[in-house]
Design an enzyme around this catalytic site. Structure first.
Site, PDB file in Angstrom:
ATOM      1  N   GLY A 145       0.857  -1.176   0.000  1.00 62.24           N
ATOM      2  CA  GLY A 145       0.000   0.000   0.000  1.00 62.24           C
ATOM      3  C   GLY A 145       0.893   1.226   0.000  1.00 62.24           C
ATOM      4  O   GLY A 145       1.009   1.978  -0.973  1.00 62.24           O
TER       5      GLY A 145
ATOM      6  N   ARG B 201      -1.361   8.550  12.328  1.00 61.33           N
ATOM      7  CA  ARG B 201      -0.095   7.813  12.456  1.00 61.33           C
ATOM      8  C   ARG B 201       0.861   8.406  13.494  1.00 61.33           C
ATOM      9  O   ARG B 201       1.418   7.652  14.298  1.00 61.33           O
ATOM     10  CB  ARG B 201       0.603   7.664  11.095  1.00 61.33           C
ATOM     11  CG  ARG B 201      -0.221   6.859  10.083  1.00 61.33           C
ATOM     12  CD  ARG B 201       0.547   6.545   8.816  1.00 61.33           C
ATOM     13  NE  ARG B 201       1.593   5.590   9.051  1.00 61.33           N
ATOM     14  CZ  ARG B 201       2.883   5.873   9.167  1.00 61.33           C
ATOM     15  NH1 ARG B 201       3.304   7.114   9.034  1.00 61.33           N
ATOM     16  NH2 ARG B 201       3.764   4.944   9.408  1.00 61.33           N
TER      17      ARG B 201
ATOM     18  N   CYS C  82      -9.293  16.398  22.291  1.00 63.03           N
ATOM     19  CA  CYS C  82      -9.044  16.334  23.733  1.00 63.03           C
ATOM     20  C   CYS C  82      -8.202  15.103  24.057  1.00 63.03           C
ATOM     21  O   CYS C  82      -8.621  14.231  24.835  1.00 63.03           O
ATOM     22  CB  CYS C  82     -10.367  16.284  24.479  1.00 63.03           C
ATOM     23  SG  CYS C  82     -11.354  17.738  24.144  1.00 63.03           S
ATOM     24  N   GLU C  83      -7.103  14.990  23.410  1.00 65.42           N
ATOM     25  CA  GLU C  83      -6.149  13.904  23.631  1.00 65.42           C
ATOM     26  C   GLU C  83      -4.777  14.522  23.506  1.00 65.42           C
ATOM     27  O   GLU C  83      -4.491  15.169  22.481  1.00 65.42           O
ATOM     28  CB  GLU C  83      -6.290  12.827  22.537  1.00 65.42           C
ATOM     29  CG  GLU C  83      -7.426  11.861  22.704  1.00 65.42           C
ATOM     30  CD  GLU C  83      -7.242  10.926  23.882  1.00 65.42           C
ATOM     31  OE1 GLU C  83      -6.103  10.757  24.339  1.00 65.42           O
ATOM     32  OE2 GLU C  83      -8.258  10.389  24.348  1.00 65.42           O
TER      33      GLU C  83
HETATM   34  C1  LIG Z   1      -2.375  -8.075   5.196  1.00 59.98           C
HETATM   35  C2  LIG Z   1      -1.783  -6.771   4.801  1.00 59.98           C
HETATM   36  N1  LIG Z   1      -1.319  -6.645   3.541  1.00 59.98           N
HETATM   37  C3  LIG Z   1      -0.778  -5.485   3.122  1.00 59.98           C
HETATM   38  C4  LIG Z   1      -0.682  -4.381   3.950  1.00 59.98           C
HETATM   39  C5  LIG Z   1      -0.082  -3.125   3.392  1.00 59.98           C
HETATM   40  O1  LIG Z   1       0.984  -2.685   4.115  1.00 59.98           O
HETATM   41  P1  LIG Z   1       1.888  -1.486   3.522  1.00 59.98           P
HETATM   42  O2  LIG Z   1       0.967  -0.375   3.192  1.00 59.98           O
HETATM   43  O3  LIG Z   1       2.829  -1.164   4.629  1.00 59.98           O
HETATM   44  O4  LIG Z   1       2.559  -2.039   2.315  1.00 59.98           O
HETATM   45  C6  LIG Z   1      -1.130  -4.472   5.270  1.00 59.98           C
HETATM   46  C7  LIG Z   1      -1.043  -3.320   6.178  1.00 59.98           C
HETATM   47  O5  LIG Z   1      -1.627  -3.197   7.199  1.00 59.98           O
HETATM   48  C8  LIG Z   1      -1.709  -5.699   5.706  1.00 59.98           C
HETATM   49  O6  LIG Z   1      -2.187  -5.829   6.947  1.00 59.98           O
END
Ligand SMILES: Cc1ncc(COP(=O)(O)O)c(C=O)c1O
Length: 400
Positions: free
Chosen positions: A264, A300, A329-330
């Protein structure tokens, strides 16, 4: 120095801050870079929808050869609506409700199982998937401090259970198999990914010999990192690809599985920007810059202490030390702590960098704060690809 690759004045003149803006060309370049570096094998990137679940972005990725890695009902529907269907979807979930498996099955997705119990339920309640895989969590994975010690991990199965799972699937008459693991998160180390890939390939080889399976694909997961800090170097994707090619040629002579990734962050992370305006400057025990974005827009830094670089529009240098904070409020509602920035005044515009993945999507509505709009720049113009939430959205579920 991190820069924004387009002029955002048009957006600032016409829309309220905070908002997200993505760079379409940057996203597609990252996808192409990944695809080109693995062109020695039958490769496919299944984009992790959770990173940026916005149909415009899923659609352009799909048009450029990516599939989707989905993990929930909403992500399956988003993928379907973005025109990505069938085996271009990989369904990797955990603690999965049966209706979500059913939806994945109806879409013809590749089903990736997280437990033998899920396999049995799927077979008895839904049917036989055409192609399925199992998520492997080896006890000796590297870099596990990031994604969690395997012994505390709720994801995937240890080797013995993986073996049992494939046996159950073979006995049920399933004929097409893949193999899955997701072992690292945001790593810039080619060595770490290579060593984990070796563990995965070794398991595939052993299981294929024991159970006489010719695996159709191996998904080595996502987690390829991006340089959040200006001094960090990009992941050397060509070196990583070469290392994996060497391993592949060593392990796979009799059959040649396709190679999948489900990144991702690597694809969209560097190409998203959160634009926020300074509302107040407060001098207390330290200097606080209060902006109109908050954890609802980007979690994040608050939940992982993650670093996101911040620049000030049209201001340069590092003259003052500030905490950049939201209005929740954190006390962890902070985008930066003790950050050196140019001297800041009210109304200044801050650009929070590298928020293209796990940014907007993680937002929540604590304190009734609303999620912002998303725009994309396609090289010529800006397009709104998600409107901002309004108070009516917040109140729409309340019964009173
Ligand atoms: C099963 C799975 N695949 C892929 C990803 C994608 O991770 P990234 O965006 O770090 O590549 C995640 C992230 O939470 C995940 O849980």
């Amino acid at each position: 120095m991190k820069k924004i690759p387009f002029d955002i004045n048009y957006l600032l003149r016409n829309f309220p801050t905070p908002f997200y803006v993505y760079d379409e060309r940057g996203i597609l370049n990252s996808l192409k870079k990944l695809q080109n570096s693995f062109n020695w094998c039958d490769f496919k990137e299944y984009f992790a929808v959770k990173a940026t679940p916005t149909p415009y972005i899923l659609r352009i990725l799909g048009e450029n050869g990516a599939g989707t890695d989905c993990s929930s009902m909403a992500e399956l529907i988003l993928s379907e609506k973005s025109g990505i269907n069938g085996e271009d979807i990989l369904f990797t979930s955990n603690n999965t409700p049966i209706e979500e498996y059913k939806k994945a099955y109806d879409l013809g997705a590749i089903i990736n199982f997280d437990d033998t119990d899920h396999i049995k339920k799927f077979l008895s309640k839904i049917g036989k998937p055409d192609i399925a895989s199992i998520r492997y969590t080896p006890k000796n994975a590297y870099g596990t401090e990031v994604i969690g010690n395997p012994k505390n991990s709720k994801f995937g199965m240890p080797y013995k259970k993986v073996l049992e799972g494939y046996k159950i699937m073979i006995d049920s008459g399933i004929k097409r198999f893949g193999f899955h693991a997701m072992l690292v998160s945001n790593t810039l180390s080619t060595d770490m990914i290579t060593r984990n890939t070796q563990i995965i390939f070794e398991a595939v080889k052993n299981i294929s010999e024991k159970l006489n399976i010719e695996f159709e694909f191996i998904d080595i997961g996502g987690g390829f990192g991006i340089p959040y800090k200006p001094e960090e170097k990009e992941l050397d994707i060509n070196l990583l690809s070469k290392n994996i090619k060497d391993l592949y040629n060593y392990y796979f002579n009799d059959f040649k599985p396709k190679l999948y990734t489900e990144n991702g962050r690597y694809i969209t992370g560097p190409h998203g920007y959160l634009i926020t305006k300074v509302l107040h400057i407060k001098s207390s025990y330290k200097m606080y810059v209060g902006v109109d974005a908050n954890m609802a827009n980007l979690m994040r830094p608050a939940i992982y202490g993650a670093y996101h670089h911040i620049t000030v529009l049209n201001k340069f240098g590092e003259y003052e030390t500030y905490d950049v904070v939201g209005s929740l409020c954190e006390n962890n509602d902070k985008f930066a702590i003790n950050r050196k920035l140019p001297k800041i005044e009210e109304e200044d515009i801050l650009i929070i960098h590298d928020v293209g993945a796990h940014g907007h999507s993680m937002g929540f509505n604590y304190n009734g704060k609303l999620k912002s709009a998303e725009f994309i720049y396609d090289g010529e113009k800006f397009k709104m690809i998600r409107r901002a939430e309004i108070l009516d959205d917040y109140f729409s579920t309340i019964i009173f």
